[in-house]
Enzyme design. Sequence first.
Site, PDB file in Angstrom:
ATOM      1  CG  HIS A   7     -28.291  22.521   5.590  1.00 50.72           C
ATOM      2  ND1 HIS A   7     -26.993  22.896   5.399  1.00 50.72           N
ATOM      3  CD2 HIS A   7     -28.248  21.397   6.345  1.00 50.72           C
ATOM      4  CE1 HIS A   7     -26.190  22.040   6.012  1.00 50.72           C
ATOM      5  NE2 HIS A   7     -26.921  21.122   6.598  1.00 50.72           N
ATOM      6  CG  HIS A  79     -27.973  18.531  11.100  1.00 47.71           C
ATOM      7  ND1 HIS A  79     -27.878  17.312  10.474  1.00 47.71           N
ATOM      8  CD2 HIS A  79     -27.472  19.425  10.219  1.00 47.71           C
ATOM      9  CE1 HIS A  79     -27.332  17.474   9.279  1.00 47.71           C
ATOM     10  NE2 HIS A  79     -27.090  18.751   9.081  1.00 47.71           N
ATOM     11  CD  GLU A 130     -23.604  20.680   8.934  1.00 50.36           C
ATOM     12  OE1 GLU A 130     -24.813  20.587   8.616  1.00 50.36           O
ATOM     13  OE2 GLU A 130     -22.690  20.222   8.223  1.00 50.36           O
TER      14      GLU A 130
HETATM   15 CO    CO Z   1     -25.995  19.445   7.345  1.00 51.07          CO
END
Ligand code: CO
Length: 134
Positions: A7, A79, A130
Amino acid sequence: MIGRLNHVAIAVPDIAAAARLYRETLGAEVSEAVPQPEHGVTTVFITLPNTKIELLEPLGPDSPIAGFLERNPSGGIHHLCYEVADIRAARDRLMAQGARVLGDGEPKIGAHGRPVLFLHPKDFCGTLVELEEA
Ligand code: CO
């Protein structure tokens, strides 16, 4: 080592307005808002054919995205999340190459119920990364 883009996370000051924008203006498939007090955020997931967008709104006084929104009051990309097959093996490989893992270096259970780690943005082209175990 890294796999799919899981994502792109966007921090927003008003998650209801942002969800409406994605649902009505952009015509995307948008989840309900889910408060995640243990992460200090409320999340909405937008499912696209090839990845997801994660909308993040601060929740509570110590939200980890409060400072970001102070610097970016209208919101912004917060992020990117890449999938890895083995998060501890990925961490060990990155740390051996001098990359900084945020926090105590131990994977935490993230917003999707999978182990995650965050990598220092200064080590990755100015982007908070991440890693999520797929
Ligand atoms: Co995230």
